[in-house]
Design a protein around this motif. Structure first.
Motif, PDB file in Angstrom:
ATOM      1  N   LYS A   1      19.185  19.690 -25.318  1.00 20.26           N
ATOM      2  CA  LYS A   1      18.691  19.717 -23.939  1.00 20.26           C
ATOM      3  C   LYS A   1      18.455  21.157 -23.488  1.00 20.26           C
ATOM      4  CE  LYS A   1      20.666  15.326 -22.522  1.00 20.26           C
ATOM      5  NZ  LYS A   1      21.314  14.597 -21.438  1.00 20.26           N
ATOM      6  N   GLY A   2      19.273  22.080 -23.983  1.00 20.60           N
ATOM      7  CA  GLY A   2      19.080  23.494 -23.679  1.00 20.60           C
ATOM      8  C   GLY A   2      17.762  24.011 -24.216  1.00 20.60           C
ATOM      9  N   VAL A   3      17.417  23.604 -25.430  1.00 21.99           N
ATOM     10  CA  VAL A   3      16.133  23.991 -26.020  1.00 21.99           C
ATOM     11  C   VAL A   3      14.986  23.494 -25.139  1.00 21.99           C
ATOM     12  CG1 VAL A   3      14.562  23.628 -27.972  1.00 21.99           C
ATOM     13  CG2 VAL A   3      16.982  24.092 -28.386  1.00 21.99           C
ATOM     14  N   ALA A   4      15.084  22.251 -24.714  1.00 24.31           N
ATOM     15  CA  ALA A   4      14.031  21.678 -23.878  1.00 24.31           C
ATOM     16  C   ALA A   4      13.935  22.401 -22.535  1.00 24.31           C
ATOM     17  CB  ALA A   4      14.283  20.186 -23.662  1.00 24.31           C
ATOM     18  N   ALA A   5      15.081  22.767 -21.953  1.00 20.04           N
ATOM     19  CA  ALA A   5      15.085  23.409 -20.640  1.00 20.04           C
ATOM     20  C   ALA A   5      14.502  24.819 -20.692  1.00 20.04           C
ATOM     21  CB  ALA A   5      16.505  23.456 -20.068  1.00 20.04           C
ATOM     22  N   ILE A   6      14.891  25.594 -21.690  1.00 16.43           N
ATOM     23  CA  ILE A   6      14.408  26.979 -21.730  1.00 16.43           C
ATOM     24  C   ILE A   6      13.072  27.114 -22.455  1.00 16.43           C
ATOM     25  CG2 ILE A   6      16.750  27.892 -21.594  1.00 16.43           C
ATOM     26  CD1 ILE A   6      16.461  28.742 -24.541  1.00 16.43           C
ATOM     27  N   GLY A   7      12.689  26.073 -23.184  1.00 15.79           N
ATOM     28  CA  GLY A   7      11.420  26.129 -23.907  1.00 15.79           C
ATOM     29  C   GLY A   7      11.450  27.150 -25.035  1.00 15.79           C
ATOM     30  N   GLY A   8      12.604  27.311 -25.643  1.00 13.50           N
ATOM     31  CA  GLY A   8      12.732  28.321 -26.687  1.00 13.50           C
ATOM     32  C   GLY A   8      13.748  27.926 -27.727  1.00 13.50           C
ATOM     33  N   LYS A   9      14.552  28.888 -28.148  1.00 12.16           N
ATOM     34  CA  LYS A   9      15.524  28.684 -29.221  1.00 12.16           C
ATOM     35  C   LYS A   9      16.939  28.835 -28.680  1.00 12.16           C
ATOM     36  CE  LYS A   9      12.464  30.990 -32.477  1.00 12.16           C
ATOM     37  NZ  LYS A   9      12.327  32.136 -33.374  1.00 12.16           N
ATOM     38  N   VAL A  10      17.854  28.053 -29.237  1.00 10.38           N
ATOM     39  CA  VAL A  10      19.268  28.247 -28.941  1.00 10.38           C
ATOM     40  C   VAL A  10      20.055  28.215 -30.238  1.00 10.38           C
ATOM     41  CG1 VAL A  10      19.055  27.148 -26.659  1.00 10.38           C
ATOM     42  CG2 VAL A  10      20.010  25.846 -28.556  1.00 10.38           C
ATOM     43  N   GLU A  11      21.242  28.793 -30.189  1.00 13.78           N
ATOM     44  CA  GLU A  11      22.184  28.736 -31.307  1.00 13.78           C
ATOM     45  C   GLU A  11      23.449  28.090 -30.785  1.00 13.78           C
ATOM     46  OE1 GLU A  11      24.052  31.683 -34.651  1.00 13.78           O
ATOM     47  OE2 GLU A  11      23.564  32.532 -32.699  1.00 13.78           O
ATOM     48  N   LEU A  12      24.004  27.169 -31.545  1.00 18.90           N
ATOM     49  CA  LEU A  12      25.227  26.462 -31.176  1.00 18.90           C
ATOM     50  C   LEU A  12      26.341  26.914 -32.095  1.00 18.90           C
ATOM     51  CD1 LEU A  12      26.823  24.217 -29.708  1.00 18.90           C
ATOM     52  CD2 LEU A  12      25.898  22.624 -31.417  1.00 18.90           C
ATOM     53  N   ARG A  13      27.450  27.372 -31.493  1.00 20.20           N
ATOM     54  CA  ARG A  13      28.583  27.820 -32.304  1.00 20.20           C
ATOM     55  C   ARG A  13      29.876  27.335 -31.683  1.00 20.20           C
ATOM     56  NH1 ARG A  13      27.968  33.630 -34.683  1.00 20.20           N
ATOM     57  NH2 ARG A  13      29.508  32.669 -35.993  1.00 20.20           N
ATOM     58  N   GLU A  14      30.779  26.850 -32.535  1.00 23.03           N
ATOM     59  CA  GLU A  14      32.096  26.480 -32.048  1.00 23.03           C
ATOM     60  C   GLU A  14      32.866  27.753 -31.718  1.00 23.03           C
ATOM     61  OE1 GLU A  14      35.907  23.647 -33.115  1.00 23.03           O
ATOM     62  OE2 GLU A  14      34.321  23.878 -34.596  1.00 23.03           O
ATOM     63  N   ILE A  15      33.628  27.705 -30.644  1.00 21.78           N
ATOM     64  CA  ILE A  15      34.463  28.847 -30.250  1.00 21.78           C
ATOM     65  C   ILE A  15      35.853  28.635 -30.806  1.00 21.78           C
ATOM     66  CG2 ILE A  15      35.489  30.067 -28.304  1.00 21.78           C
ATOM     67  CD1 ILE A  15      33.020  29.217 -26.664  1.00 21.78           C
TER      68      ILE A  15
END
Length: 114
Positions: free
Chosen positions: A94-108
């Motif tokens: 959903k973040g990708v769709a909202a920003i119209g770009g790329k995201v990286e997902l990482r566990e903290i």
């Protein structure tokens, strides 16, 4: 419950004044949805950067800009608390769709002081 970083990437020459109202609305709506679902712990956009690097002589070199020389850098992020990586991945999509770009997902990973 595990926490995850969803980092949104933007081009190095990104101009925030070019973000249109529709994109801003999508990001705000996603934030509201995350809050309502109880997964969002923190979110923000990032501005100017300074990079700090240790030097062999023990001094610290301070320069302008992101640390890594790249064509993209992190422009903002969400900290989410989700049941598992699959749940976090659904939010990251959903973040990708909202920003119209790329995201990286990482566990903290937390390493609390004892």
């Amino acid at each position: 419950m595990p926490q995850y970083l969803v980092a949104g990437y933007i081009p190095d020459d990104f101009d925030p004044s070019t973000v249109d109202e529709a994109t801003g609305r999508k990001i705000h709506e996603l934030n509201k949805e995350m809050i309502a679902a109880g997964v969002r712990k923190f979110a923000c956009g990032l501005g100017a950067a300074k990079s700090l690097r240790s030097q062999p002589d023990g001094k610290v070199l301070v320069t302008d800009g992101p640390y890594i020389e790249t064509k993209e850098h992190i422009g903002g992020f969400w900290i989410l608390e989700c049941a598992d990586m699959d749940d976090a991945l659904a939010w990251a999509r959903k973040g990708v769709a909202a920003i119209g770009g790329k995201v990286e997902l990482r566990e903290i990973f937390f390493n609390p002081a004892e």
